[in-house]
Design a protein around this motif. Structure first.
Motif, PDB file in Angstrom:
ATOM      1  N   ALA A   1      18.070  27.609  42.445  1.00  0.00           N
ATOM      2  CA  ALA A   1      17.301  28.272  41.389  1.00  0.00           C
ATOM      3  C   ALA A   1      18.079  28.311  40.083  1.00  0.00           C
ATOM      4  O   ALA A   1      17.526  28.040  38.998  1.00  0.00           O
ATOM      5  CB  ALA A   1      16.930  29.686  41.825  1.00  0.00           C
ATOM      6  N   ALA A   2      19.369  28.633  40.159  1.00  0.00           N
ATOM      7  CA  ALA A   2      20.195  28.676  38.951  1.00  0.00           C
ATOM      8  C   ALA A   2      20.320  27.289  38.325  1.00  0.00           C
ATOM      9  O   ALA A   2      20.200  27.128  37.098  1.00  0.00           O
ATOM     10  CB  ALA A   2      21.575  29.245  39.277  1.00  0.00           C
ATOM     11  N   LEU A   3      20.551  26.279  39.164  1.00  0.00           N
ATOM     12  CA  LEU A   3      20.667  24.921  38.638  1.00  0.00           C
ATOM     13  C   LEU A   3      19.345  24.442  38.048  1.00  0.00           C
ATOM     14  O   LEU A   3      19.321  23.817  36.976  1.00  0.00           O
ATOM     15  CB  LEU A   3      21.126  23.975  39.746  1.00  0.00           C
ATOM     16  CG  LEU A   3      22.566  24.173  40.257  1.00  0.00           C
ATOM     17  CD1 LEU A   3      22.840  23.249  41.436  1.00  0.00           C
ATOM     18  CD2 LEU A   3      23.568  23.931  39.139  1.00  0.00           C
ATOM     19  N   GLY A   4      18.236  24.727  38.734  1.00  0.00           N
ATOM     20  CA  GLY A   4      16.939  24.304  38.224  1.00  0.00           C
ATOM     21  C   GLY A   4      16.607  24.938  36.885  1.00  0.00           C
ATOM     22  O   GLY A   4      16.142  24.259  35.964  1.00  0.00           O
ATOM     23  N   ALA A   5      16.859  26.239  36.762  1.00  0.00           N
ATOM     24  CA  ALA A   5      16.572  26.919  35.496  1.00  0.00           C
ATOM     25  C   ALA A   5      17.454  26.383  34.368  1.00  0.00           C
ATOM     26  O   ALA A   5      16.982  26.172  33.249  1.00  0.00           O
ATOM     27  CB  ALA A   5      16.772  28.425  35.660  1.00  0.00           C
ATOM     28  N   ALA A   6      18.740  26.151  34.668  1.00  0.00           N
ATOM     29  CA  ALA A   6      19.649  25.633  33.646  1.00  0.00           C
ATOM     30  C   ALA A   6      19.243  24.228  33.205  1.00  0.00           C
ATOM     31  O   ALA A   6      19.223  23.917  32.005  1.00  0.00           O
ATOM     32  CB  ALA A   6      21.079  25.633  34.176  1.00  0.00           C
ATOM     33  N   LEU A   7      18.910  23.368  34.157  1.00  0.00           N
ATOM     34  CA  LEU A   7      18.506  22.009  33.808  1.00  0.00           C
ATOM     35  C   LEU A   7      17.173  21.991  33.063  1.00  0.00           C
ATOM     36  O   LEU A   7      16.970  21.171  32.160  1.00  0.00           O
ATOM     37  CB  LEU A   7      18.407  21.167  35.083  1.00  0.00           C
ATOM     38  CG  LEU A   7      19.738  20.832  35.765  1.00  0.00           C
ATOM     39  CD1 LEU A   7      19.491  20.100  37.078  1.00  0.00           C
ATOM     40  CD2 LEU A   7      20.620  19.994  34.854  1.00  0.00           C
ATOM     41  N   GLU A   8      16.277  22.901  33.428  1.00  0.00           N
ATOM     42  CA  GLU A   8      14.995  22.972  32.724  1.00  0.00           C
ATOM     43  C   GLU A   8      15.199  23.343  31.257  1.00  0.00           C
ATOM     44  O   GLU A   8      14.613  22.724  30.356  1.00  0.00           O
ATOM     45  CB  GLU A   8      14.092  23.995  33.404  1.00  0.00           C
ATOM     46  CG  GLU A   8      12.734  24.155  32.741  1.00  0.00           C
ATOM     47  CD  GLU A   8      11.913  25.255  33.377  1.00  0.00           C
ATOM     48  OE1 GLU A   8      10.867  25.608  32.805  1.00  0.00           O
ATOM     49  OE2 GLU A   8      12.311  25.767  34.443  1.00  0.00           O
ATOM     50  N   LEU A   9      16.039  24.333  31.000  1.00  0.00           N
ATOM     51  CA  LEU A   9      16.301  24.738  29.618  1.00  0.00           C
ATOM     52  C   LEU A   9      17.001  23.634  28.844  1.00  0.00           C
ATOM     53  O   LEU A   9      16.679  23.370  27.679  1.00  0.00           O
ATOM     54  CB  LEU A   9      17.143  26.018  29.603  1.00  0.00           C
ATOM     55  CG  LEU A   9      16.464  27.282  30.139  1.00  0.00           C
ATOM     56  CD1 LEU A   9      17.453  28.437  30.157  1.00  0.00           C
ATOM     57  CD2 LEU A   9      15.252  27.641  29.289  1.00  0.00           C
ATOM     58  N   ALA A  10      17.978  22.966  29.491  1.00  0.00           N
ATOM     59  CA  ALA A  10      18.700  21.891  28.814  1.00  0.00           C
ATOM     60  C   ALA A  10      17.765  20.726  28.484  1.00  0.00           C
ATOM     61  O   ALA A  10      17.794  20.178  27.377  1.00  0.00           O
ATOM     62  CB  ALA A  10      19.859  21.411  29.686  1.00  0.00           C
ATOM     63  N   ALA A  11      16.922  20.345  29.441  1.00  0.00           N
ATOM     64  CA  ALA A  11      15.987  19.238  29.201  1.00  0.00           C
ATOM     65  C   ALA A  11      14.986  19.596  28.102  1.00  0.00           C
ATOM     66  O   ALA A  11      14.612  18.741  27.290  1.00  0.00           O
ATOM     67  CB  ALA A  11      15.261  18.881  30.495  1.00  0.00           C
ATOM     68  N   ALA A  12      14.546  20.850  28.061  1.00  0.00           N
ATOM     69  CA  ALA A  12      13.606  21.273  27.022  1.00  0.00           C
ATOM     70  C   ALA A  12      14.249  21.206  25.640  1.00  0.00           C
ATOM     71  O   ALA A  12      13.605  20.792  24.666  1.00  0.00           O
ATOM     72  CB  ALA A  12      13.111  22.684  27.313  1.00  0.00           C
ATOM     73  N   LYS A  13      15.505  21.605  25.536  1.00  0.00           N
ATOM     74  CA  LYS A  13      16.189  21.537  24.240  1.00  0.00           C
ATOM     75  C   LYS A  13      16.406  20.093  23.812  1.00  0.00           C
ATOM     76  O   LYS A  13      16.284  19.765  22.617  1.00  0.00           O
ATOM     77  CB  LYS A  13      17.525  22.286  24.322  1.00  0.00           C
ATOM     78  CG  LYS A  13      17.384  23.775  24.584  1.00  0.00           C
ATOM     79  CD  LYS A  13      16.490  24.456  23.569  1.00  0.00           C
ATOM     80  CE  LYS A  13      16.306  25.934  23.876  1.00  0.00           C
ATOM     81  NZ  LYS A  13      15.333  26.568  22.935  1.00  0.00           N
TER      82      LYS A  13
END
Length: 340
Positions: A236-248
């Protein structure tokens, strides 16, 4: 009236300063030649407008309740199958069973949303008449046909306890197809002419994949006991971090076409998704292992955050299709870049 004239002896009656000078044009009093820094142009910069302000593209006729839900539920199903296979292999039977059942339910909901948007069930069957590798819709339809029996067998055989080896094979097969189920909807959207989707064709699959991992991890936190959800909290932590990074990265690379993701209804959904994803991931890591209530609340936030992200992406596409600037200006920039 001028009294100057030309005689044999030259000019007579001339007035000083009135003779023509070669290479010099008329001078204006009180103004120097050239523009100074900071001087404002007399003519304002032109703004782009289309013919009578009409959109160049027809906005998608898809309904958000159908297609955005289809995006979200398909991602939840695919990522859930991957996490279920991991839980199955590492001796976490309750979490594995919960994820298998939730993936089957999510796939059913995703298929129902797709068929409802198509209008008639036979239209889905008609898409199976040919297999066209260059069409994301065609390949996605065949992907669902292959994935559906695998995820269904994995769930049913786990619940009934019948044919454990066949159930293990079905679990592995669903996990192998899961990543494609998570991301093919992003490819499907990016293959259209909708600017906010097409210009983000490189980043959108990563956003969808990371969002799906966060959602599936949230489902595990909601349905499984905390003693079995340690890897899911990390996911969950990795998914949320990657989602935010990809969005930026998407906002940076897509240029003007990324603007709809930050304004209007799409912007509100995207911001809500970011907040809920971060809150859910933080709650899962810090509190998810201490009690079922905290884990369930964190998981619900992750699920809601992933859903908001998919709805935000959908509305960004419809907003960009309505405004002709997002269609024409990126095209002109590409032409200038190619000419340069």
């Amino acid at each position: 009236m001028s009294t100057s004239g030309v005689g044999k002896d030259g000019m007579h009656g001339e007035r000083p300063g009135r003779e023509a000078q070669v290479g010099k044009g008329p001078q204006r009093r009180g103004r120097k030649r050239g523009r100074h820094r900071g001087e404002k142009a007399m003519v304002p910069d032109a703004e782009f407008t289309s013919y009578y302000g009409r959109p160049i593209l027809n906005p998608p006729v898809w309904k958000a309740s159908d297609v955005a839900a289809y995006f979200f539920l398909g991602g939840l199903a695919g990522a859930g199958s991957v996490l279920a296979a991991g839980a199955h292999r590492t001796g976490r039977p309750v979490a594995a069973r919960a994820l298998k059942i939730s993936s089957l339910a999510a796939l059913g909901g995703s298929t129902a949303a797709l068929i409802h948007d198509l209008g008639r069930p036979e239209r889905f069957v008609n898409m199976l008449r040919v297999m066209k590798p260059t069409s994301p819709m065609s390949m996605g339809s065949w992907l669902l046909v292959a994935y559906g029996p695998a995820v269904g067998a994995a769930a049913v055989l786990d619940v009934t306890g019948l044919f454990p080896r066949l159930g293990g094979a079905a679990t592995a097969g669903a996990a192998a197809l899961g990543p494609s189920v998570c991301t093919y909807t992003a490819v499907l959207a990016a293959d259209t002419a909708v600017p906010a989707w097409h210009e983000a064709h490189r980043e959108l699959p990563f956003v969808f994949a990371a969002s799906a991992v966060a959602a599936a991890s949230g489902m595990a936190l909601v349905t499984a006991p905390p003693r079995e959800t340690g890897p899911m909290r990390t996911a969950a932590a990795l998914g949320a971090a990657l989602e935010l990074a990809a969005a930026k990265i998407l906002e940076h690379r897509a240029g003007l076409a990324a603007e709809p993701y930050k304004k209007g209804k799409a912007g509100r959904f995207v911001r809500a998704g970011e907040i809920l994803s971060v809150a859910g991931a933080a709650g899962g890591v810090l509190l998810g292992g201490r009690g079922r209530a905290a884990a369930a609340l964190s998981g619900a936030a992750l699920l809601a955050g992933s859903a908001c992200t998919r709805f935000g992406v959908f509305h960004a596409g419809t907003q960009s299709a309505r405004d002709p600037r997002y269609t024409v200006i990126p095209q002109r920039e590409r032409l200038r870049a190619a000419a340069g």
